[in-house]
Design a protein around this motif. Structure first.
Motif, PDB file in Angstrom:
ATOM      1  N   ILE A  64     -37.102 -25.500  57.364  1.00 20.72           N
ATOM      2  CA  ILE A  64     -38.331 -25.240  56.623  1.00 20.72           C
ATOM      3  C   ILE A  64     -38.765 -26.570  56.019  1.00 20.72           C
ATOM      4  CG2 ILE A  64     -39.394 -23.959  54.715  1.00 20.72           C
ATOM      5  CD1 ILE A  64     -37.301 -21.822  55.039  1.00 20.72           C
ATOM      6  N   PRO A  65     -40.054 -26.872  55.979  1.00 20.73           N
ATOM      7  CA  PRO A  65     -40.483 -28.131  55.332  1.00 20.73           C
ATOM      8  C   PRO A  65     -39.979 -28.211  53.896  1.00 20.73           C
ATOM      9  CG  PRO A  65     -42.290 -27.184  56.585  1.00 20.73           C
ATOM     10  CD  PRO A  65     -41.187 -26.168  56.615  1.00 20.73           C
ATOM     11  N   GLN A  66     -39.340 -29.340  53.569  1.00 16.10           N
ATOM     12  CA  GLN A  66     -38.796 -29.573  52.236  1.00 16.10           C
ATOM     13  C   GLN A  66     -39.014 -31.027  51.865  1.00 16.10           C
ATOM     14  OE1 GLN A  66     -34.764 -27.935  51.625  1.00 16.10           O
ATOM     15  NE2 GLN A  66     -34.974 -26.902  53.600  1.00 16.10           N
ATOM     16  N   LYS A  67     -38.679 -31.345  50.617  1.00 12.41           N
ATOM     17  CA  LYS A  67     -38.764 -32.714  50.131  1.00 12.41           C
ATOM     18  C   LYS A  67     -37.384 -33.346  50.157  1.00 12.41           C
ATOM     19  CE  LYS A  67     -42.877 -33.118  47.223  1.00 12.41           C
ATOM     20  NZ  LYS A  67     -43.390 -33.429  45.862  1.00 12.41           N
ATOM     21  N   VAL A  68     -37.308 -34.520  50.796  1.00 14.14           N
ATOM     22  CA  VAL A  68     -36.077 -35.280  50.870  1.00 14.14           C
ATOM     23  C   VAL A  68     -36.382 -36.682  50.374  1.00 14.14           C
ATOM     24  CG1 VAL A  68     -34.243 -36.165  52.350  1.00 14.14           C
ATOM     25  CG2 VAL A  68     -35.256 -33.923  52.822  1.00 14.14           C
ATOM     26  N   LEU A  69     -35.693 -37.098  49.315  1.00 13.56           N
ATOM     27  CA  LEU A  69     -35.907 -38.405  48.690  1.00 13.56           C
ATOM     28  C   LEU A  69     -37.367 -38.602  48.304  1.00 13.56           C
ATOM     29  CD1 LEU A  69     -33.661 -40.660  50.984  1.00 13.56           C
ATOM     30  CD2 LEU A  69     -33.085 -39.632  48.786  1.00 13.56           C
ATOM     31  N   GLY A  70     -37.982 -37.535  47.794  1.00 10.58           N
ATOM     32  CA  GLY A  70     -39.342 -37.622  47.298  1.00 10.58           C
ATOM     33  C   GLY A  70     -40.418 -37.497  48.352  1.00 10.58           C
ATOM     34  N   ARG A  71     -40.066 -37.365  49.619  1.00 15.75           N
ATOM     35  CA  ARG A  71     -41.049 -37.257  50.698  1.00 15.75           C
ATOM     36  C   ARG A  71     -40.858 -35.931  51.424  1.00 15.75           C
ATOM     37  NH1 ARG A  71     -41.486 -42.542  54.312  1.00 15.75           N
ATOM     38  NH2 ARG A  71     -43.322 -41.326  54.940  1.00 15.75           N
ATOM     39  N   VAL A 123     -40.441 -33.555  54.424  1.00 17.19           N
ATOM     40  CA  VAL A 123     -39.871 -33.611  55.762  1.00 17.19           C
ATOM     41  C   VAL A 123     -40.177 -32.293  56.451  1.00 17.19           C
ATOM     42  CG1 VAL A 123     -37.764 -33.885  57.112  1.00 17.19           C
ATOM     43  CG2 VAL A 123     -38.053 -35.152  54.985  1.00 17.19           C
ATOM     44  N   THR A 124     -40.717 -32.372  57.665  1.00 16.40           N
ATOM     45  CA  THR A 124     -41.146 -31.168  58.368  1.00 16.40           C
ATOM     46  C   THR A 124     -39.977 -30.276  58.744  1.00 16.40           C
ATOM     47  OG1 THR A 124     -43.032 -32.393  59.243  1.00 16.40           O
ATOM     48  CG2 THR A 124     -42.473 -30.325  60.326  1.00 16.40           C
ATOM     49  N   ASN A 125     -38.908 -30.856  59.267  1.00 14.70           N
ATOM     50  CA  ASN A 125     -37.762 -30.078  59.741  1.00 14.70           C
ATOM     51  C   ASN A 125     -36.549 -30.407  58.875  1.00 14.70           C
ATOM     52  OD1 ASN A 125     -39.255 -28.963  61.904  1.00 14.70           O
ATOM     53  ND2 ASN A 125     -38.922 -30.812  63.112  1.00 14.70           N
ATOM     54  N   ALA A 126     -36.363 -29.668  57.791  1.00  8.92           N
ATOM     55  CA  ALA A 126     -35.220 -29.854  56.895  1.00  8.92           C
ATOM     56  C   ALA A 126     -34.372 -28.587  56.930  1.00  8.92           C
ATOM     57  CB  ALA A 126     -35.684 -30.145  55.466  1.00  8.92           C
ATOM     58  N   PRO A 127     -33.062 -28.705  57.132  1.00  7.91           N
ATOM     59  CA  PRO A 127     -32.212 -27.509  57.207  1.00  7.91           C
ATOM     60  C   PRO A 127     -32.210 -26.730  55.896  1.00  7.91           C
ATOM     61  CG  PRO A 127     -31.069 -29.447  58.059  1.00  7.91           C
ATOM     62  CD  PRO A 127     -32.305 -29.934  57.393  1.00  7.91           C
ATOM     63  N   VAL A 128     -32.074 -25.419  56.022  1.00  9.87           N
ATOM     64  CA  VAL A 128     -32.013 -24.526  54.872  1.00  9.87           C
ATOM     65  C   VAL A 128     -30.549 -24.246  54.562  1.00  9.87           C
ATOM     66  CG1 VAL A 128     -32.701 -22.294  53.949  1.00  9.87           C
ATOM     67  CG2 VAL A 128     -34.218 -23.514  55.494  1.00  9.87           C
ATOM     68  N   ALA A 129     -30.179 -24.407  53.293  1.00  8.35           N
ATOM     69  CA  ALA A 129     -28.806 -24.176  52.854  1.00  8.35           C
ATOM     70  C   ALA A 129     -28.669 -22.758  52.310  1.00  8.35           C
ATOM     71  CB  ALA A 129     -28.394 -25.193  51.790  1.00  8.35           C
ATOM     72  N   PHE A 130     -27.527 -22.145  52.606  1.00  2.37           N
ATOM     73  CA  PHE A 130     -27.271 -20.774  52.185  1.00  2.37           C
ATOM     74  C   PHE A 130     -27.159 -20.706  50.663  1.00  2.37           C
ATOM     75  CE2 PHE A 130     -24.261 -17.119  51.652  1.00  2.37           C
ATOM     76  CZ  PHE A 130     -25.115 -16.136  52.137  1.00  2.37           C
ATOM     77  N   LEU A 131     -27.898 -19.754  50.052  1.00  6.52           N
ATOM     78  CA  LEU A 131     -27.912 -19.496  48.606  1.00  6.52           C
ATOM     79  C   LEU A 131     -28.479 -20.666  47.806  1.00  6.52           C
ATOM     80  CD1 LEU A 131     -24.523 -17.627  48.013  1.00  6.52           C
ATOM     81  CD2 LEU A 131     -26.780 -16.679  48.494  1.00  6.52           C
ATOM     82  N   LYS A 132     -29.315 -21.518  48.413  1.00  3.45           N
ATOM     83  CA  LYS A 132     -29.966 -22.612  47.709  1.00  3.45           C
ATOM     84  C   LYS A 132     -31.476 -22.349  47.681  1.00  3.45           C
ATOM     85  CE  LYS A 132     -26.370 -25.238  46.906  1.00  3.45           C
ATOM     86  NZ  LYS A 132     -25.923 -25.611  45.554  1.00  3.45           N
ATOM     87  N   ASN A 133     -31.966 -21.901  46.527  1.00  4.77           N
ATOM     88  CA  ASN A 133     -33.396 -21.649  46.381  1.00  4.77           C
ATOM     89  C   ASN A 133     -34.137 -22.965  46.186  1.00  4.77           C
ATOM     90  OD1 ASN A 133     -32.600 -18.965  46.396  1.00  4.77           O
ATOM     91  ND2 ASN A 133     -32.676 -18.775  44.168  1.00  4.77           N
ATOM     92  N   PHE A 134     -35.366 -23.018  46.664  1.00  3.98           N
ATOM     93  CA  PHE A 134     -36.189 -24.202  46.455  1.00  3.98           C
ATOM     94  C   PHE A 134     -37.658 -23.808  46.538  1.00  3.98           C
ATOM     95  CE2 PHE A 134     -35.591 -24.048  51.045  1.00  3.98           C
ATOM     96  CZ  PHE A 134     -36.869 -24.308  51.537  1.00  3.98           C
TER      97      PHE A 134
END
Length: 720
Positions: A301-308, A310-321
């Motif tokens: 799912i698109p997420q923020k990595v190091l402030g930017r 990222v279109t394809n970022a893995p989803v971690a189990f039980l980690k809400n964002f």
């Protein structure tokens, strides 16, 4: 017509291969060819370049050239081939591109003494020459490539290495780094008791001060029933009689890499094979582990990595964002994530129990685009006012879980029609629900861990007049953008990390004439940071047990403080909010101290706000609507409560220092030294037992000895 050509330039050395991507726009004509690049420096036995243009009738010729002694330049290209130590090959990579490769046909080994073999390098600088590759059509040169070859010989050790191989232990049972504190090769490291370089005499110097934990080589923690744990913990009196004396090698702990798959199957008749249970499913989900699709790929799912973003970022189990990504939309998007279809989101995910769970897509159309469009371009041409339909504005995922598995997944896809030349803010979120409730992660087990949020809550009264705690957080200011309090966000207080932050509040001269209203405004802004009334003592509290929570104490401002105001200043503004947290080490788990929160206090520091008209800028003092910026700050401080290592001294010990064993040579409390705690020559249980035996022998000797017999005789004579 200009075509964009991707040029791959590769220069290989004996030990290093580097690839440089150059994007070059080359204008092709019908009878024009060109080398890209036209000059190369070769430091290895292989090099390559591209020949672009009409290459159908091109012939390649290679020769060795040298600069002119008079002009210093290389002569014109020639269509006559020469014999060199290089091999020239060509490879068609497109309709109008040919890859030209050069390979050195020579051994780069350095020649030995008195060696006559010509296939070696007589000097360390093995090859130093200039090559010219000419592209000719019917004997007429069309383009040329110059290559400066500077290649050194390979340095091979004179003696071959031994056949001894390093034996790596099986990490299932033994850690690869058995002694991490062994930092110096061939020397003894102080306090590193697992260092094989330390002699027995050296180990005696620091045997009682060895480094603890995995860094000291103690990977396997000692079990609670070992007799050696008595010195590290406050054990019961009966512990020495029931503990187990066993060497550390007999520890059942198998290490962190043990997976329980070490039993090999044995071949035998099928009728004698036992009935095996169903194997455990692969990819059992743990907290923080990535989620996989049925194709063994990361679910992204698109997420923020190091402030930017990222279109394809893995989803971690039980980690809400929950993240926001801003994109300047100058043209209609054609791919993910701004342009997605329901079939692209319908993905099958491994559920962690050997099955799969398919993502259910829910479509929504956004009618209010104000929270997705940050700004628009006021000046736009008629072509730029075109709208893009079905743009994906938000993807809100809900993961329903139970135990270590995922039961159901749903995503709400919000789409809308967006005009061009806007700053589009797309939103992506993921929440894990245990039933219908979001799974809130703990901040420790049981004590708080440094860097995790402080758990706070408010009382939620139930129907049966019993209360439960509804979880919330204690926050600080998190300024973003312009730093104003109106746009500032909040960040949670992290345990053990002192922090100070703030925002800016614009205040005008007219506001300073209404000090009461200004104080209420600042007070409401500061109160919005902390809405909780309780704080959890530990990192995994029970939300139904009030004893797991502690009240937050608020220190109010002294109302008797002088609040006399004038037209240009206001007193008693609660501009600074301070949170003071006291923590205490209550226990240890595997040698790790567990900290609990004992008290939390929130206080305010008042300040005086007045307009600054210095420096020649008097506009804010003349114009009552002109504003100045005043800071509103918040901070948090963590204080460790010291542990009381012993009982408090009595009044006798304080007043009569002559009986203090630490200050005098004569210590009366140590009269019975062998049977007291001050004696450390052997375990306390053994010294106590030996002391009692001595006392028994003394009493027996006194009863059966001569003095007692004389006393009995005298008593008998007196009785007669």
């Amino acid at each position: 017509m200009a075509n964009v050509v991707v040029l791959l330039l590769s220069s290989y050395t004996s030990r290093l291969a580097t690839s440089v991507l150059l994007f070059i726009s080359v204008a092709h004509t019908q009878n024009t060819v060109v080398f890209q690049p036209s000059f190369l420096t070769a430091t290895g036995p292989k090099t390559a370049a591209l020949l672009l243009g009409n290459t159908s009738d091109i012939s390649l010729y290679l020769r060795t050239v040298s600069p002119s002694s008079e002009t210093g330049s290389i002569g014109p290209p020639s269509c006559v081939a020469e014999v060199t130590q290089w091999v020239l090959t060509r490879e068609q990579v497109g309709k109008s591109a040919v890859r030209v490769r050069l390979s050195l046909d020579k051994n780069l080994r350095l020649c030995g003494q008195n060696e006559t073999d010509a296939d070696c390098c007589p000097k360390p600088l093995c090859v130093l020459e200039t090559l010219q590759v000419s592209a000719c059509v019917g004997g007429t040169p069309q383009a040329s490539l110059l290559i400066q070859a500077t290649i050194h010989a390979l340095l091979v050790p004179s003696t071959a290495g031994s056949d001894n191989k390093t034996v790596i232990p099986n990490q299932v049972y033994q850690t690869l780094g058995s002694c991490p504190c062994d930092l110096t090769f061939g020397a003894c490291d102080v306090r590193c008791c697992c260092d094989k370089d330390c002699s027995t005499e050296t180990l005696k110097l620091f045997a009682s001060h060895c480094l603890l934990g995995p860094f000291g080589g103690q990977v396997s923690p000692a079990p609670d029933y070992q007799c050696s744990v008595q010195s590290a913990e406050d054990s019961s009196d009966w512990f020495p009689f029931l503990c187990v004396q066993s060497p550390p090698e007999n520890n059942p702990y198998l290490g962190l890499f043990y997976q329980g798959k070490t039993i090999a199957t044995k071949r035998g008749p099928s009728f004698q094979r036992p009935i095996l249970s169903a194997p455990l499913p692969d990819n059992v989900y743990l907290q923080g582990s990535p989620i996989f699709t049925v194709n063994d790929r990361y679910f992204t799912i698109p997420q923020k990595v190091l402030g930017r973003c990222v279109t394809n970022a893995p989803v971690a189990f039980l980690k809400n964002f929950e993240v926001e990504c801003v994109t300047l939309l100058h043209s209609c998007p054609a791919g993910a994530p701004l342009q997605t279809l329901p079939k692209d989101l319908t993905v099958k995910v491994k559920n962690g129990q050997g099955g799969d769970a398919e993502v259910d897509v829910i479509e929504e159309v956004a009618t209010d685009l104000s929270r997705f469009i940050s700004s628009t371009d006021a000046v736009a041409s008629s072509d730029e006012r075109l709208a893009c339909e079905n743009v994906t504005l938000a993807l809100d995922y809900k993961f329903y879980w139970k135990g270590n598995s995922i039961t159901r997944i749903s995503v709400t896809r919000t789409v809308g029609t967006i005009s061009l030349n806007v700053a589009l803010t797309t939103r992506y979120s993921a929440v894990f629900l245990n039933g219908e409730f979001a799974g809130e992660p703990n901040s420790g087990n049981p004590g708080y861990q440094v860097g995790l949020p402080v758990i706070a809550g408010i009382v939620d009264m139930l129907e049966n007049d019993t209360g439960s705690i509804q979880r919330t957080s204690i926050n600080l200011w998190k300024p973003v953008g312009d730093g104003f309090c109106s746009t500032a966000e909040k960040k949670p207080v992290l345990f053990g990390e002192n922090s100070t932050s703030g925002c800016l509040l614009p205040v005008s001269g007219q506001n300073l004439t209404q000090c009461d209203l200004l104080r209420e405004t600042v007070t409401s802004l500061q109160a919005a940071l902390i809405t909780a009334t309780y704080v959890a003592k530990s990192g995994n509290p029970d939300y139904l047990t009030m004893t797991d929570w502690v009240n937050i104490s608020y220190v109010t401002l002294n109302s008797s403080t002088s609040m006399d105001n004038n037209t240009s200043s206001c007193y008693g503004i609660p501009s600074h909010q301070h949170i003071h947290v006291w923590s205490l080490i209550t226990s240890t788990v595997d040698g790790i101290p567990q900290r609990d929160i004992r008290a939390v206090q929130v206080s305010y520091s008042p300040s005086t706000w007045a307009l600054d008209c210095g420096g020649g800028d008097v506009s804010s003092c003349v114009d009552p609507m002109e504003t100045q910026l005043f800071p509103i700050t918040s901070s948090v401080t963590f204080t460790d409560i010291p542990i009381n290592t012993g009982p408090p001294k009595t009044r006798f010990q304080i007043n009569f220092t002559e009986y203090d064993c630490n200050r005098n040579d004569v210590c009366w409390p140590e009269l019975a030294f062998p049977i007291t705690k001050y004696y450390t020559g052997e375990p306390y249980s053994q010294s106590l037992a030996k002391g009692l035996i001595l006392v028994f022998f003394f009493v027996t000797a006194s009863i059966l000895g001569t003095p007692w017999r004389q006393i009995r005789q005298a008593w008998s004579c007196a009785a007669l």
